[in-house]
Design an enzyme around this catalytic site. Structure first.
Site, PDB file in Angstrom:
ATOM      1  N   ASP A   1      68.990  43.980 -57.068  1.00 45.08           N
ATOM      2  CA  ASP A   1      69.816  42.784 -57.230  1.00 45.08           C
ATOM      3  C   ASP A   1      70.877  42.859 -56.141  1.00 45.08           C
ATOM      4  OD1 ASP A   1      71.093  40.499 -58.132  1.00 45.08           O
ATOM      5  OD2 ASP A   1      71.713  41.320 -60.055  1.00 45.08           O
ATOM      6  N   SER A   2      71.586  41.768 -55.933  1.00 44.83           N
ATOM      7  CA  SER A   2      72.706  41.837 -55.007  1.00 44.83           C
ATOM      8  C   SER A   2      73.845  42.657 -55.591  1.00 44.83           C
ATOM      9  CB  SER A   2      73.195  40.432 -54.663  1.00 44.83           C
ATOM     10  OG  SER A   2      73.666  39.771 -55.818  1.00 44.83           O
TER      11      SER A   2
ATOM     12  N   CYS B   1      67.283  39.739 -60.822  1.00 49.79           N
ATOM     13  CA  CYS B   1      68.112  38.633 -60.344  1.00 49.79           C
ATOM     14  C   CYS B   1      67.290  37.362 -60.425  1.00 49.79           C
ATOM     15  CB  CYS B   1      68.548  38.903 -58.902  1.00 49.79           C
ATOM     16  SG  CYS B   1      69.383  37.525 -58.085  1.00 49.79           S
ATOM     17  N   ASN B   2      67.795  36.360 -61.105  1.00 51.49           N
ATOM     18  CA  ASN B   2      67.078  35.089 -61.217  1.00 51.49           C
ATOM     19  C   ASN B   2      66.916  34.419 -59.856  1.00 51.49           C
ATOM     20  OD1 ASN B   2      68.814  35.282 -63.999  1.00 51.49           O
ATOM     21  ND2 ASN B   2      66.793  34.419 -64.343  1.00 51.49           N
ATOM     22  N   THR B   3      67.976  34.416 -59.049  1.00 52.60           N
ATOM     23  CA  THR B   3      67.933  33.730 -57.758  1.00 52.60           C
ATOM     24  C   THR B   3      66.913  34.368 -56.823  1.00 52.60           C
ATOM     25  OG1 THR B   3      70.266  33.110 -57.973  1.00 52.60           O
ATOM     26  CG2 THR B   3      69.311  33.029 -55.769  1.00 52.60           C
TER      27      THR B   3
ATOM     28  N   CYS C   1      71.357  33.699 -66.108  1.00 57.54           N
ATOM     29  CA  CYS C   1      71.769  34.579 -65.003  1.00 57.54           C
ATOM     30  C   CYS C   1      71.900  35.970 -65.589  1.00 57.54           C
ATOM     31  CB  CYS C   1      73.092  34.111 -64.402  1.00 57.54           C
ATOM     32  SG  CYS C   1      73.829  35.268 -63.208  1.00 57.54           S
ATOM     33  N   THR C   2      71.351  36.963 -64.919  1.00 54.03           N
ATOM     34  CA  THR C   2      71.345  38.309 -65.497  1.00 54.03           C
ATOM     35  C   THR C   2      72.755  38.865 -65.690  1.00 54.03           C
ATOM     36  OG1 THR C   2      70.968  39.220 -63.275  1.00 54.03           O
ATOM     37  CG2 THR C   2      69.037  38.880 -64.663  1.00 54.03           C
ATOM     38  N   HIS C   3      73.700  38.442 -64.870  1.00 52.82           N
ATOM     39  CA  HIS C   3      75.081  38.899 -65.066  1.00 52.82           C
ATOM     40  C   HIS C   3      75.612  38.510 -66.447  1.00 52.82           C
ATOM     41  CE1 HIS C   3      75.254  39.584 -60.701  1.00 52.82           C
ATOM     42  NE2 HIS C   3      76.399  40.218 -60.899  1.00 52.82           N
TER      43      HIS C   3
END
Length: 270
Positions: A16-17, A79-81, A186-188
């Protein structure tokens, strides 16, 4: 009864970022406490959301290559994006040798309950063709409200308590009172799931049902490599953290969340 044998050592990488990969990493850890984890983040390139598809894909491929160098059996795109924009390129790079598991918002199981459903997501994802396509495919006939959550992922990434509270309150105000089910798109957001529940839950109503993706993604990763869940396995595994390819410790902000503390407590983090 003889000793329990848990089979071969398992190594799962996640990318992920930022720390949005923590929920899926913790879910893998709960399913397989003996699994070695590789967490590949991109602090030099975050956030990925505002980047063009080409630029995001380039960053994601670099993060994936760093993870793959550690020899994992599978890679979870936490990460969804990145799953929306870079999954084909990631699979072309690593498969069939390393299965790549993307993260999809849990719209299908949420809609199965009949709704009304709200989907909390980043502004870039809210109303996007990707999310609208999932709604058409899995929630046809169900009342769905898309709720943009500006600033929430960034606030969670920084563990900024004041900003988290403000972003959740703003999104809760845009969520219809009749909603019974909420998708964390969003995973966050899964890192602050209970705070979201508390903000949206209506007095006197049935408990709000939250749907994240971490558990399903973790289970799918184990299935792809033929590994069974073994939650009672000895917790002997380690965690390798890569920050834009550099080996490092877990970011300090990760330890603000139960998922980050679990990873630090159960495994040797390096």
């Amino acid at each position: 009864m003889g000793p329990i044998v848990y089979g071969c050592r398992v190594k799962i990488a996640l990318m992920d970022s930022g720390i949005g990969l923590l929920p899926a990493a913790a879910a893998v850890r709960r399913l397989r406490p003996d699994a070695d984890l590789v967490l590949s983040l991109d602090p030099d390139g975050m956030p990925w959301g505002p980047r063009t598809t080409e630029d995001l894909t380039r960053r994601a491929l670099a993060v994936a290559e760093a993870a793959a160098a550690q020899g994992p059996e599978a890679l979870i795109v936490g990460c969804n994006t990145a799953s929306v924009h870079a999954l084909p390129a990631l699979r072309a790079l690593l498969e069939p040798g390393v299965p790549v598991i993307g993260t999809v918002p849990a719209i299908k199981p949420a809609a199965a309950g009949g709704g009304p459903v709200a989907i909390w997501a980043t502004p870039a994802t809210t109303g996007s063709p990707y999310q609208r396509g999932l709604i058409r495919e899995f929630a046809d006939g169900v009342e769905v409200t898309e709720v943009p959550c500006p600033g929430l992922a960034d606030a969670v990434e920084k563990a900024d308590e004041t900003a988290i509270d403000a972003a959740i309150a703003a999104a809760a105000a845009r969520t219809p009172a009749e909603v019974t089910t909420l998708v964390l798109g969003c995973t966050h957001y899964e890192l602050v799931a209970e705070r979201i529940r508390a903000a949206v839950q209506q007095p006197g109503r049935a408990p709000l049902v939250l749907h994240g993706s971490a558990g399903a993604v973790a289970a799918q990763a184990l299935r792809r490599i033929g590994a069974s869940p073994a939650p009672e396995a000895p917790a002997t595994a380690g965690v390798t953290v890569l920050l834009s390819g550099r080996e490092a410790a877990l970011p300090t902000a990760a330890l603000a969340y139960a998922e980050g503390r679990l990873l630090q407590a159960v495994g040797q983090t390096r």
